[in-house]
Design an enzyme around this catalytic site. Structure first.
Site, mmCIF file in Angstrom:
data_model
loop_
_atom_site.group_PDB
_atom_site.id
_atom_site.type_symbol
_atom_site.label_atom_id
_atom_site.label_comp_id
_atom_site.label_asym_id
_atom_site.label_seq_id
_atom_site.Cartn_x
_atom_site.Cartn_y
_atom_site.Cartn_z
ATOM 1 N N GLU A 27 0.809 -1.266 -0.291
ATOM 2 C CA GLU A 27 0.008 -0.049 0.093
ATOM 3 C C GLU A 27 0.558 1.070 0.006
ATOM 4 O O GLU A 27 0.747 2.345 -0.297
ATOM 5 C CB GLU A 27 -0.870 -0.045 1.162
ATOM 6 N N ASP A 28 1.680 1.519 0.631
ATOM 7 C CA ASP A 28 2.718 2.800 0.780
ATOM 8 C C ASP A 28 3.792 2.483 0.716
ATOM 9 O O ASP A 28 4.289 3.622 0.212
ATOM 10 C CB ASP A 28 2.946 2.636 2.307
#
Ligand code: MN
Length: 715
Positions: free
Chosen positions: A76-77
């Site tokens: 996600e990051d």
């Protein structure tokens, strides 16, 4: 601050000889990926994955779970992909991280409690591996512990989500400590004043409480050990949120909550539990209604323990939980206990447990190694349900196999009844499309759309099916009522009377009562269905002086009468569980019980039953075709016509009727002629109950001397 060594130490506690190189690699990789990123607190981002990994390691989970915890935010990051993770750490780790990432995409931002249960289930259903949920819960726990750095609105949203979704989820999984921690953290942020008030009350009475706990433990231990039990006794303050809820429910101050402390007696065997209970009750008076036996009847999450409340030496209420060491481990660690303890720690299977839990317990029998066990657990949670979204983002829970039609009926029965089309994830699909978890479903309605019998094949939920059935029944009944009214009106006209007038005068009501029908409409519908002869109703309606006037009715043909009689009986047709249908048998092929049949939905005339191989049926609109079967107890007799070609000799007819008699079939009509070439042509109409009876008869006829041909005749 957590270091990777803490994580590895915790991992090695459960598995002293394990290889730690993969965990180390995962740590190094994750650190690199998150390099330069900061938490809201200003600290390096990596403290978060490390903290989550420590929670997971302390729960006793396996290598893949710990790697996944370290890597859980990389997709996600950072620039990491699932594929990349699979190459570096294997498919198992990659699919766990992918699973956690998917869960982050589901946000509970509706503040409606009724949605919470569906959201919890959605989360579970989307995690095809229980470890995904555990990592997600650990992630949430650490985020809650560091929530003070978030903005006020984010704090409130996340804390509420934790209370509504994640704490109950931890409870379902039986992880007591996690549920308590999450509840308390949410309490701290959502009702800060109340939390602080309670915390300071607790703080003030700290010394007192400690002394009291020690006294009580000494008491308990004293008489239990004297009786020869090997036990451990603990006493602790319950978690704040549960005390707060108790205070609220009973409008009490903290000082008045007497059972804020839970005492625990941990003993050796199940028998000890009950023996200890007996001893405690003989020493201290039990409070009525407070004894609970979760050993005999475990909670759904497999929690087992005895609970009782007694009046202690100082006249106060003392809550005591009695359980074995094994029960205690399960009570605290819940589902995670299955990873922590390799053997012998499983609770007895209970029929009331979740299906998935049962499945896990069963598969445990064949698999000794817990790592291997994990791989076999691709849990199909809530296998009977599927969760979909409305365009507004509400979650609907449907039965597995559900279609947009089922969905439409969950919105409103009127939406269902007029449902004319559906889009799934923005794409137009047929109404019979099976829905999948996470689908966004939109239905269109049209005023002219109406349920048809084949909808029963498309809908799986009982709600939808009941609504469709009830619509079809009402429609049939309305039709029958119209037909009935029409028949009676025309019948009475021949006697110079008006049915409508009888209706107004209450005469029809009198007849309905006489004939034991609950209402006038029921009677009229029964005439329409053919369950009651219109003549009978007419006879009861007509005043004596009118009856003498002979009816001028056209005489019906013999076959008409035969058919009329049949329609009064149970027709023996079942359409997918729908009985009492308005059914007609096609005269072109006159199907018999035992023969393959199909139904065609006719406009306004119910369902017409044809033989499957009927040529006329084949020409009908396939859209209107519907599956029908004979009911097992098809009691009605059906008319059949046979043409028997014979030689022309004396006594031929007698020989043929003898065969009918032998087969216990009575002839309704016979029409016998000869043709010019010395052949007898005999047409028989009669009733049979099914195909095998007919076949027996035909066999008998063919064996009769001078019979040349036997044919079934269609009208
Ligand atoms: Mn995270």
């Amino acid at each position: 601050m957590v270091r990777i060594d803490d994580v590895i130490d915790a991992y090695l506690t459960a598995r002293p000889d394990a290889d730690i190189s993969k965990i180390q690699r995962a740590y190094i990789y994750s650190s690199k990926q998150h390099q330069g990123q900061l938490r809201k607190s200003g600290e390096p981002y990596m403290i978060h994955p490390l903290a989550v990994a420590l929670i997971i390691a302390e729960m006793g989970l396996d290598e893949a779970s710990i790697c996944a915890a370290l890597l859980h935010d990389t997709i996600e990051d950072t620039g990491t992909t699932r594929q990349g993770l699979a190459e570096l750490f294997g498919e198992d780790v990659a699919s766990l991280v992918d699973g956690v990432t998917k869960l982050s995409g589901v946000n509970f931002n509706k503040r409606e409690q009724r949605q919470a249960e569906s959201f919890r289930k959605l989360l579970v259903a989307m995690s095809n591996d229980i470890r995904v949920l555990l990592v997600k819960l650990a992630d949430r726990l650490h985020n809650m512990r560091t929530l003070e750095h978030m903005s006020e609105s984010a704090r409130e949203r996340i804390a509420l989500e934790t209370r509504e979704i994640y704490a109950p989820l931890a409870d379902r999984l039986g992880i007591d400590w996690l549920k308590s921690d999450l509840d308390d953290l949410a309490f701290m942020h959502l009702e800060a004043d109340k939390y602080n008030e309670l915390a300071s009350s607790v703080e003030k009475t700290n010394k007192e409480r400690k002394a009291y706990i020690e006294r009580t433990i000494a008491d308990l231990r004293g008489f239990l050990e004297d009786a020869g039990f090997e036990i451990k006794v603990t006493g602790r303050l319950k978690n704040f949120y549960s005390i707060y809820k108790k205070m609220q429910a009973k409008s009490l101050g903290y000082k008045d909550v007497h059972d804020a402390i839970a005492f625990r007696v941990i003993c050796k065997t199940l028998q000890d539990c009950y023996a200890i209970l007996g001893l405690v009750h003989s020493r201290w008076v039990p409070v009525p209604g407070r004894f609970k036996d979760y050993i005999a009847m475990p909670k759904a999450n497999h929690y087992r323990s005895l609970h009782t409340t007694v009046v202690g030496r100082e006249g106060e209420r003392v809550e005591i939980q009695i359980r074995t060491q094994k029960m205690h481990e399960i009570a605290d660690a819940g589902i995670a206990a299955h990873w922590s303890y390799k053997e012998g720690s499983l609770p007895d299977g209970s029929a009331k447990s979740f299906a998935w839990l049962r499945e896990m317990l069963e598969s445990q029998n064949d698999v000794r190694d817990s790592v291997e066990f994990l791989e076999t657990v691709k849990v199909d949670l809530f296998r009977d349900e599927v969760f979909v979204f409305t365009p507004q983002g509400d979650v609907k829970s449907l039965r597995r196999g559900a279609t947009p039609l089922d969905f439409a009926y969950t919105i409103h029965s009127e939406v269902g009844n007029h449902c004319s089309g559906a889009k799934v994830n923005g794409v137009q699909v047929p109404l019979r499309t099976e829905l999948r978890n996470g689908d966004m479903v939109e239905v269109t309605t049209s005023k002219n759309q109406r349920p048809s019998p084949d909808w029963l094949e498309m809908a799986v939920s009982s709600r939808a099916r009941n609504k469709i059935r009830s619509y079809l029944r009402t429609e049939q009944r309305e039709q029958s009522r119209r037909v009935g009214q029409d028949l009676l009106e025309r019948g009475l006209r021949k006697f110079g009377c008006s049915f409508s007038r009888f209706l107004k005068q209450g005469e029809v009501e009198r007849v309905a009562k006489e004939m034991r029908y609950p209402s006038v409409d029921d009677l009229i519908a029964a005439v329409g269905y053919g369950k009651v002869e219109k003549e009978e109703v007419i006879d009861r309606l007509l005043p004596e002086e009118r009856k003498t006037k002979p009816p001028t009715e056209v005489k019906e043909g013999r076959l008409e009468k035969v058919f009329r009689r049949v329609s009064k009986n149970d027709d023996g047709i079942v359409l997918d569980g729908l009985d009492n249908l308005l059914v007609r048998f096609a005269r072109c092929c006159s199907p018999l019980p035992g023969e393959d049949i199909v139904g065609y939905v006719s406009r306004g005339r119910g369902i017409v039953i044809h033989r499957r191989n009927c040529a006329r049926a084949a020409a009908l609109d396939p859209e209107r075709r519907t599956r029908v079967t004979w009911s097992r107890k098809a009691v009605s007799q059906r008319p059949v016509q046979l043409r028997v070609t014979t030689g022309n000799r004396a006594g031929m007819l007698a020989a043929l009727t003898e065969v009918f008699k032998n087969n216990r079939i009575s002839i309704e009509s016979a029409h016998c002629t000869t043709n010019g070439r010395n052949r007898g042509i005999n047409n028989f109409t009669f009733m049979v109950k099914d195909l095998s009876q007919l076949n027996e008869l035909i066999k008998g006829l063919k064996q009769t001397k001078d019979v040349i041909e036997v044919e079934r005749v269609n009208y």
